[in-house]
Design an enzyme around this catalytic site. Structure first.
Site, mmCIF file in Angstrom:
data_model
loop_
_atom_site.group_PDB
_atom_site.id
_atom_site.type_symbol
_atom_site.label_atom_id
_atom_site.label_comp_id
_atom_site.label_asym_id
_atom_site.label_seq_id
_atom_site.Cartn_x
_atom_site.Cartn_y
_atom_site.Cartn_z
ATOM 1 N N GLU A 184 -6.583 -7.757 -0.401
ATOM 2 C CA GLU A 184 -6.960 -7.762 1.018
ATOM 3 C C GLU A 184 -8.394 -7.291 1.180
ATOM 4 O OE1 GLU A 184 -4.708 -5.209 3.579
ATOM 5 O OE2 GLU A 184 -2.818 -5.704 2.612
ATOM 6 N N GLU A 190 0.824 -1.215 0.000
ATOM 7 C CA GLU A 190 0.000 0.000 0.000
ATOM 8 C C GLU A 190 0.859 1.268 0.000
ATOM 9 O OE1 GLU A 190 -2.888 -0.253 3.166
ATOM 10 O OE2 GLU A 190 -4.217 -1.469 1.935
#
Ligand code: GLA
Length: 674
Positions: free
Chosen positions: A308, A151
């Site tokens: 995710e 991320e």
């Protein structure tokens, strides 16, 4: 072209952090993964301190052992570079890599992502651990995907330290070439901001009042590019050593606005994203669908990977609402419906310690004798049955324009109203289209639009001349465009297109506004069809947030304001332009009016609107390469629903998901528990 994962069926698994557990637990992990049908885990995401405990000293023994165990168990690995978590020794050795905020605070370590994106020491250390890792595991039969970092930009998207400012100057030299060109582009004649050389320019640190908006916009672009350069540096090291295995990084599509994912998307071999519900919202399945549609669009229609999401509660929202029975499966299959070829979670086993110990996992603290574990096992079985979906596509005839530059520019200070909000308008339109059962793609304003019948541009504030021309040519050749207010207003430097609003699109829309007339907080106006004209909506409706002193220059008024500051002025217009049609919605209509307007624009565009879809039921079609379409129908409500099927009505019990195959009709898998 996205490379396909070397996997059977759809991917299922999650982040796996074995270093948080004694090795005795690992065998149990693998056995339970097999029980759940896990076929892919993301490994080593935060393992830098374990892999390189001291500078230049590497310990891969434990990683060798767990990869071997997983491999024996038939579980594939998405191997991560651990560069989102630089170790403490690195922080001690290089205190100046710590990021600095716009107000001058230096961030500490002891969390994760403590590094300045423009630090050469960080880049060198990240490259070194990446080289070591890839040299060891390139060609390993278990490794089917490389997961770079984690991320990017999640915690530190912009750094304002001296080195970042210097890197920003280099980026500006490259973009603007001469300081005169920069002065012109930024409009530095205003407030005496003229620069005599690039060396005088700083990062847009907190100042007495609003920093030059074009400077801020360029800093957002620079900051996205600085992180992208870190990604591509790691990716290139991996590609050189392991060219056949795809490389990705996990986006936060629809959740974070820090990176321009249109430019990032070109650099990954497989688009992957993370998505977390806004748990408190009762309609959070709509935000999920938006994220999934945006991710598919970033993948240019190719299958993508949900890297995710959560099995139940997260740990970082104000109230971490747990998912109720069946919700995890609905969420997972909603991503699959919109093009995901895999469903992964953060994380495999719930941590006992650390900041995320109250985050749900596939294997909860309470172990396997739990409702959650049984649902994890059921979902694995269901995904195995849905393996034929792999590689199938989602097709959309309607596109929503999405552009990070507009979003960034609209976040700057001193706009005509605080109610101008990129995401608010996108969500308003997306929600009505979702409820109407219309699947949409998202497009960049410069994208090829020829595959779409209707393009909706709710907040395309930044409109480069080339983008306006792209839309103009497409409408002229027969497309239907529907724009909302504050679109077409400025160029790439946040400079107003002159001659009346919305400058760049006036000719296409056939209107001209002299002045913005934003409404007061809570103020509404009455929308009516103008005399002797056919209203597209059942009048009267109401409008809020925005109005304009709008005049017709070729368009017809569909609705006008009956009262308020723009009384008697058009609020919604429609213009025949070339072979196409351009709608302008110069206010925020109530949802009933918006529905009617969208229906009219869809009819102009010749897009079929599905009928018989109960509110709260989602239905998306995946088109198979084998010519077999499959429709995923998700009932998000507490009531049983019936939807039309190819051979008559099909029941979809409350809270369940059904997959309908086109020929013949069949139900794949069983309804989820409720
Ligand atoms: C992000 C991160 C994960 C974890 C989750 C928690 O998605 O990538 O490491 O922190 O959030 O929701």
């Amino acid at each position: 072209m996205a490379q396909r994962l070397r996997l059977e069926g759809l991917a299922y698994g999650g982040d796996y952090n074995p270093e948080q557990w004694p090795e005795e637990v690992w065998a149990e992990d693998v056995a339970l993964m097999r029980e759940a049908g896990v076929n892919l885990v993301s490994l080593g995401i935060f393992s830098w301190a374990r892999l390189e405990p001291r500078p230049g000293e590497f310990d891969f023994g434990w990683l060798d052992r767990i990869i071997a165990l997983l491999h024996e168990g038939g579980i594939r690995v998405d191997l991560a570079t651990p560069t989102a978590a630089p170790p403490a020794w690195f922080q001690k050795a290089h205190p100046d890599v710590r990021p600095v905020t716009a107000d001058g605070r230096v961030l500490g370590y002891g969390a994760r992502q403590t590094y300045c994106p423009s630090s050469p020491e960080y880049a060198a250390a990240a490259a070194r651990i990446t080289r070591e890792l890839v040299a060891r595991y390139a060609g390993h039969p278990a490794v089917v995907l490389w997961h770079v970092h984690n991320e990017y930009g999640c915690h530190v998207a912009r750094c304002y330290c001296e080195r970042s400012a210097a890197a920003f100057r280099d980026w500006l030299r490259d973009r603007h070439k001469t300081v005169d060109a920069l002065n012109e582009a930024w409009g530095t004649a205003f407030w005496g901001q003229r620069y005599d050389s690039f060396d005088e320019i700083d990062a847009p640190r907190e100042a007495p009042t609003a920093v030059n908006p074009a400077q801020q916009l360029d800093f957002r672009r620079f900051s996205s590019d600085a992180l992208l350069a870190l990604y591509t540096a790691e990716r290139d090291i991996i590609r050189a050593a392991d060219p056949d295995v795809p490389v990705t990084t996990n986006f936060m599509a629809g959740l974070s606005d820090n990176l321009d994912y249109w430019s990032w998307a070109r650099e990954v071999d497989l688009v992957a994203t993370d998505h977390y519900l806004t748990a408190e919202r009762a309609d959070n399945q709509i935000g999920l669908a938006l994220s999934a549609d945006l991710t598919r669009s970033l993948a240019f229609g190719e299958p993508w990977l949900l890297m995710e999401h959560s099995t139940s509660a997260v740990n970082w929202q104000p109230r971490n609402i747990a998912k109720r029975p069946g919700e995890m499966a609905r969420n997972s299959l909603a991503h699959v419906a919109r093009g995901a070829d895999g469903v992964m979670f953060f994380q495999w086993r719930a941590s006992r310690a650390g900041a995320e110990k109250y985050h749900s996992a596939m294997l909860p603290h309470a172990g396997t004798d739990t409702r959650l574990w049984r649902e994890v096992v059921d979902l694995g079985a269901r995904l195995r049955e849905l393996a034929p979906l792999r590689g199938s596509r989602v097709r959309a005839q309607v596109a929503l324009v999405w552009d990070w530059e507009s979003r960034w520019a609209l976040e700057l200070e001193y706009r005509p109203s605080v109610d101008l909000d990129f995401r608010e308008r996108i969500d308003a339109y997306y929600e009505r289209l979702w409820r109407a059962g219309i699947t949409v793609d998202f497009v960049h304003p410069g994208a090829d639009l020829s595959g779409y019948r209707l393009v909706v541009a709710p907040s395309m504030y930044v409109t480069r001349a080339a983008w306006a021309e792209n839309l103009r040519a497409w409408v002229r050749s027969g497309g239907t465009l529907l724009t909302s207010y504050f679109t077409g207003i400025v160029d790439e430097n946040d400079a107003v297109h002159p001659g009346g609003y919305p400058g760049a699109l006036r000719d296409v829309l056939g209107v001209r506004a002299e002045e913005f007339l934003p409404l007061r907080r809570g103020e509404t106006t009455t929308l009516v069809a103008p005399p002797r004209m056919d209203g597209a909506a059942a009048a009267p409706g109401t409008a809020s947030r925005w109005a304009e002193d709008l005049a017709l220059e070729g368009a017809s008024a569909v609705l006008q304001h009956a009262d308020g500051p723009a009384a008697g002025r058009p609020a919604v217009t429609r213009h025949a332009f070339g072979a196409g049609t351009a709608w302008y919605v110069a206010t925020a209509p109530d949802t009933g009016t918006l529905d009617a307007l969208l229906r009219a624009a869809l009819a102009d565009a010749g897009v079929h609107t599905p009928s018989g879809l109960p509110d709260g039921v989602e239905r998306v079609r995946r088109v198979g390469a084998d010519g077999r379409d499959r429709e995923i129908v998700i009932n998000h409500t507490l009531s049983d629903a019936t939807v039309p099927g190819p051979e008559g009505p099909v029941s979809v019990p409350a809270g369940t998901v059904r997959v309908l195959a086109s020929e013949p009709l069949e139900s794949v898998g069983s309804p989820t528990d409720q």
